[in-house]
Design an enzyme around this catalytic site. Structure first.
Site, PDB file in Angstrom:
ATOM      1  N   LYS A  29       0.813  -1.215   0.000  1.00  0.00           N
ATOM      2  CA  LYS A  29       0.000   0.000   0.000  1.00  0.00           C
ATOM      3  C   LYS A  29       0.851   1.271   0.000  1.00  0.00           C
ATOM      4  CE  LYS A  29      -0.620   0.313   5.043  1.00  0.00           C
ATOM      5  NZ  LYS A  29       0.085   1.575   5.255  1.00  0.00           N
ATOM      6  N   THR A  30       2.019   1.242   0.667  1.00  0.00           N
ATOM      7  CA  THR A  30       2.863   2.433   0.698  1.00  0.00           C
ATOM      8  C   THR A  30       3.378   2.765  -0.696  1.00  0.00           C
ATOM      9  OG1 THR A  30       3.517   1.873   2.960  1.00  0.00           O
ATOM     10  CG2 THR A  30       4.834   3.526   1.831  1.00  0.00           C
ATOM     11  N   ASP A 215      -3.837   7.499   4.653  1.00  0.00           N
ATOM     12  CA  ASP A 215      -3.352   6.149   4.921  1.00  0.00           C
ATOM     13  C   ASP A 215      -4.043   5.599   6.166  1.00  0.00           C
ATOM     14  OD1 ASP A 215      -1.802   3.862   4.742  1.00  0.00           O
ATOM     15  OD2 ASP A 215      -0.084   4.739   5.791  1.00  0.00           O
ATOM     16  N   GLU A 216      -4.127   4.270   6.287  1.00  0.00           N
ATOM     17  CA  GLU A 216      -4.700   3.589   7.467  1.00  0.00           C
ATOM     18  C   GLU A 216      -6.080   4.166   7.818  1.00  0.00           C
ATOM     19  OE1 GLU A 216      -3.248   1.039   8.439  1.00  0.00           O
ATOM     20  OE2 GLU A 216      -1.070   1.230   8.477  1.00  0.00           O
ATOM     21  N   GLN A 246      -7.562  -4.871   9.789  1.00  0.00           N
ATOM     22  CA  GLN A 246      -6.457  -4.453  10.655  1.00  0.00           C
ATOM     23  C   GLN A 246      -6.849  -3.278  11.551  1.00  0.00           C
ATOM     24  OE1 GLN A 246      -2.259  -4.825   9.136  1.00  0.00           O
ATOM     25  NE2 GLN A 246      -3.279  -4.791   7.141  1.00  0.00           N
ATOM     26  N   ARG A 603       2.196 -10.774  10.410  1.00  0.00           N
ATOM     27  CA  ARG A 603       3.553 -10.210  10.592  1.00  0.00           C
ATOM     28  C   ARG A 603       4.597 -11.222  10.132  1.00  0.00           C
ATOM     29  NH1 ARG A 603       2.075  -5.976   9.754  1.00  0.00           N
ATOM     30  NH2 ARG A 603       0.081  -7.028   9.506  1.00  0.00           N
TER      31      ARG A 603
END
Length: 671
Positions: A29-30, A215-216, A246, A603
């Site tokens: 996504k970044t 973002d997020e 998330q 993770r």
């Protein structure tokens, strides 16, 4: 663009309307956000100064800005805004403070400052209610996140406890305004209120920010969502990136339903799903998908990977927490030896910080280097903040935040009412609180004894300042600590004499650091610049410490692990009451705990090991434990259980033993 997959490329190029990028864990996504900013500047002709990207942490904002800069040439990125929500709010307030009747140089209270103010107000108005400051601070923060103002909170109160909180909220906001101060929640709330009240100012900011990227997005609260809607208005210049799976911050106001609200507020919203994961093996992703499928979804997605099937997920049953921590430590030693890897490849994740104490002891016993995330930095300690506030006020009398922190540390009988009156007078005169203490006009706003106490404080500090600049500053800083009897203050505010002595030792470390800076032959620092450099040096040393500690096992909570990735992950305490946490079970918040489990699973890059205890000590007694319901939700064909029914697989043990022996031989051969 050549480095992006089809879905990522689609998300970058779409500019015909509002866009939601539903980005699964590890899906890049970044890359999408940073390349979209570059695309808007280079291909769409939008000047960088009219683009803003917001996220939730300074670290994420820094990384984003660095990556965008590497994609642009020359001064193409000049004026681009990449910041946290709170920094964006702060920038708005710094330009528009007069419209909110603040004066320039307003102070920002951190959580500790805010709690201390609330405690003082409670004691002043309600006597023994001061011990409720933490509870009331959380409620006030929640109200601000929900866009609820003090008067609304008072009207909504149904019980005496509600009314106490609402009245404390009213007094707290009044005191902050009088001090010319804000808290962190105000950095979002006040710009949103201002935009509601002043359409002309909102139009100015809409002209400045013509394209907004968030973002997020699943972590936004009501106030942040409102601010985004205000800045975007009816235009199409919006891209938000988020993952409802998330969303793990409901306890601080985050609302994953904000993702679903987008479709209602923007009927022509386009949704692009990023489902290819570049981090984990297929088995790990299958486990994550299977667990999270038990949560309700308005927007479905399923992660997939081209990184191979990978190892089975291991589930280890241990007798108790001592055996669990011992087992994890030896597993890491054994795996590192067999794979000839690094300690930095391993992470141990847990639900609560208390689970780390026994882990640390076991890792120390096996001489395994580790890094515990979430500790308090040196300059974040209360005693260091106190003495630094004195030093800041010595070199800058206009530092209102420093003044407010230490004017009553230790107690000088200068109460909140006195400080509010002083604050109002200083705001009217547009001067600092310190300067206001010496003005003759103050005597018309405060009684004689209050004015006397304030002037005794400032004149004592004036004399101390003179001596620091004209004589030995170190000797005078030590004299400062003696004058205020700071050790006695620490004794009154510490749990034991040993704790007070340790905290005073930190003060001595600070003074020694300042002494070394002044004695440095290579740098001719004066007293003022040395103090200014202290905070910077702390930041640099912490950054250096992070670099030096890269080859250490990482210990952190599941919340702190969000956004990170590790080759080998251990999730401990997979039991009912721990994960999911008992409070969440009682409050009907199991869905959020499941998302937390999903974050932990995703993770892991190559191996994932989960452990749980048959018994665990609780309030001094051993109690039986039930395995977490999330273990039953995993795809059972991809699991390798150990110790569940006392079974042992001799073939597997023999194979692992041979691999360990081979690893040991290889290590010895390399010496």
């Amino acid at each position: 663009m050549s480095k992006l997959n089809d879905r990522q490329r689609e998300a970058v190029k779409y500019i015909d309307g509002p866009l939601l990028v539903l980005a699964g864990a590890g899906s890049g996504k970044t890359s999408v956000i940073t390349r979209k900013m570059a695309y808007l500047i280079e291909k769409c002709g939008i000047p960088a100064r009219h683009i803003a990207a917001v996220t939730f942490t300074n670290k994420a904002a820094r990384e984003m800005k660095e990556r965008v800069s590497s994609l642009l040439t020359g001064r193409d990125g000049h004026g681009l805004t990449v910041s946290t929500f709170h920094n964006l709010g702060l920038n708005i307030l710094r330009r528009e403070y007069q419209a909110l009747s603040y004066k320039s140089g307003f102070s920002i209270f951190d959580a500790q400052d805010a709690q201390a103010l609330i405690r003082d107000l409670l004691i002043q108005n309600h006597g023994a209610e001061g011990d409720k400051a933490d509870l009331i601070q959380n409620q006030i923060s929640s109200w601000k996140n929900e866009f609820i103002l003090p008067e609304q909170a008072e009207r909504m109160a149904e019980t005496p406890a509600d009314m106490l909180c609402a009245q404390a909220y009213i007094r707290y906001q009044s005191a902050l305004k009088a001090y010319n101060a804000l808290d962190f929640d105000d950095l979002i709330l006040l710009p949103a209120l201002l935009f509601d009240q002043r359409p002309d100012i909102l139009d100015k900011w809409r002209n400045k920010i013509r394209y907004l990227l968030v973002d997020e997005y699943q972590d936004t609260n009501s106030a942040q969502y409102h601010l985004v809607k205000q800045l975007v208005g009816g235009r199409s210049g919006l891209t938000v990136v988020g993952d409802d799976d998330q969303s793990i911050y409901a306890w601080r106001g985050a609302k994953p339903e904000n993702l679903a609200l987008l479709g209602k507020d923007y009927p022509h919203l386009k949704v692009v799903k990023l489902e290819q994961n570049y981090r984990s093996t297929t088995r790990i992703l299958k486990a994550a998908n299977t667990v999270i499928a038990n949560n309700p979804h308005e927007l479905d997605k399923a992660l997939w990977s081209e990184l191979g099937v990978g190892d089975a997920i291991r589930i280890i049953r241990c007798r108790n927490e001592d055996a669990e921590c011992e087992r994890v430590a030896t597993e890491i030693l054994d795996h590192k030896l067999r794979s000839n890897g690094r300690y930095g490849n391993y992470a141990i994740l847990y639900r609560g910080n208390h689970q780390a104490r026994l882990l640390e002891l076991k890792l120390q016993a096996h001489q395994i280097p580790y890094k515990l995330s979430g500790g308090t930095s040196f300059f974040g300690r209360n005693e260091i903040k106190d003495i630094m506030a004195y030093l800041r006020l010595i070199i800058n009398q206009d530092d209102d935040n420093a003044f407010l922190r230490i004017v009553n540390v230790p107690r000088r009988k200068i109460g909140t009412s006195t400080l509010e009156s002083l604050g109002r007078y200083a705001t009217e005169r547009e001067i600092s609180l310190y300067s206001a203490c010496e003005e003759m006009g103050l005597e018309h706003h405060l009684n004689e004894s209050a004015v006397t106490r304030l002037r005794e404080f400032t004149r004592w500090l004036d004399e101390l300042r003179r001596r620091c600049y004209e004589e030995d500053p170190i000797a005078n800083i030590k004299q400062l600590c003696s004058d205020i009897d700071y050790f006695d203050w620490l004794l009154q505010n510490s749990s034991s004499v040993a704790v007070a002595e340790k905290r005073y030792g930190n003060v001595n470390i600070l003074i020694e650091s300042l002494k070394k800076m002044l004695e440095d032959d290579e740098r001719e620092d004066d007293f003022e610049s040395a103090i200014s450099r202290l905070v910077l040096r702390d930041l640099l040393e912490r950054q250096q410490d992070e670099e030096e500690s890269s080859d250490r096992v990482q210990l952190m909570t599941l919340h702190a692990a969000k956004g990170l990735e590790f080759p080998h992950v251990f999730m401990i305490g997979m039991e009912e009451g721990l994960l999911p946490h008992q409070n969440s079970i009682d409050d009907g918040m199991v869905d959020e705990e499941r998302r937390l489990c999903y974050v932990g699973i995703t993770r892991a890059q190559r191996t994932l090991t989960m452990s749980y205890c048959a018994k665990r000590k609780s309030f001094g007694e051993m109690t039986d434990c039930e395995p977490s319901r999330f273990l039953a939700e995993l795809p059972q064909d991809d699991l390798e259980w150990e110790g569940r029914n006392g079974e042992v697989d001799p073939a597997k043990n023999q194979k692992r033993g041979q691999e360990t022996l081979d690893g040991l031989k290889n290590m010895l051969a390399g010496l």
